[in-house]
Design a protein around this motif. Sequence first.
Motif: not given
Length: 113
Positions: A5-12, A39-42, A76-80, A107-113
């Motif tokens: 989860w990065c910048d309110r988007q699903i990743l990989a 590079a540099g991402q947390l 609650d700290l785990n945004k995903i 379909e869910a991934f396409r809809y929610m991305s």
Amino acid sequence: MIAGWCDRQILAPMTFEGYCNSDLFENWVEQFLVPELNAGQLVVLDNASFHQSQRTQELIEQGASSLLFLPPYSPDLNKIEKFWARLKQYLGQTLNRFDLLWDAVDEAFRYMS
């Protein structure tokens, strides 16, 4: 399912059959997550046992990223986790339209991305 989860988007995102273990998670990190990281991402992980392998840490650090573990018992700290809750809700509302679970998840991934 595994995803980042990065910048309110699903990743990989990746779906698999069975249960998650260190080997499967390490393969996902190497083949799907690391190529998507800058590079540099947390990378923030919860304390699931399969997240804590030395190989996972090495793979993330080789990609010039850092790794941080959330404190225990802090969903609650785990945004995903909020994304997974929305995904489950969407699947509950649409699953009857599909013959195969995989098709519903795609379909869910396409809809929610």
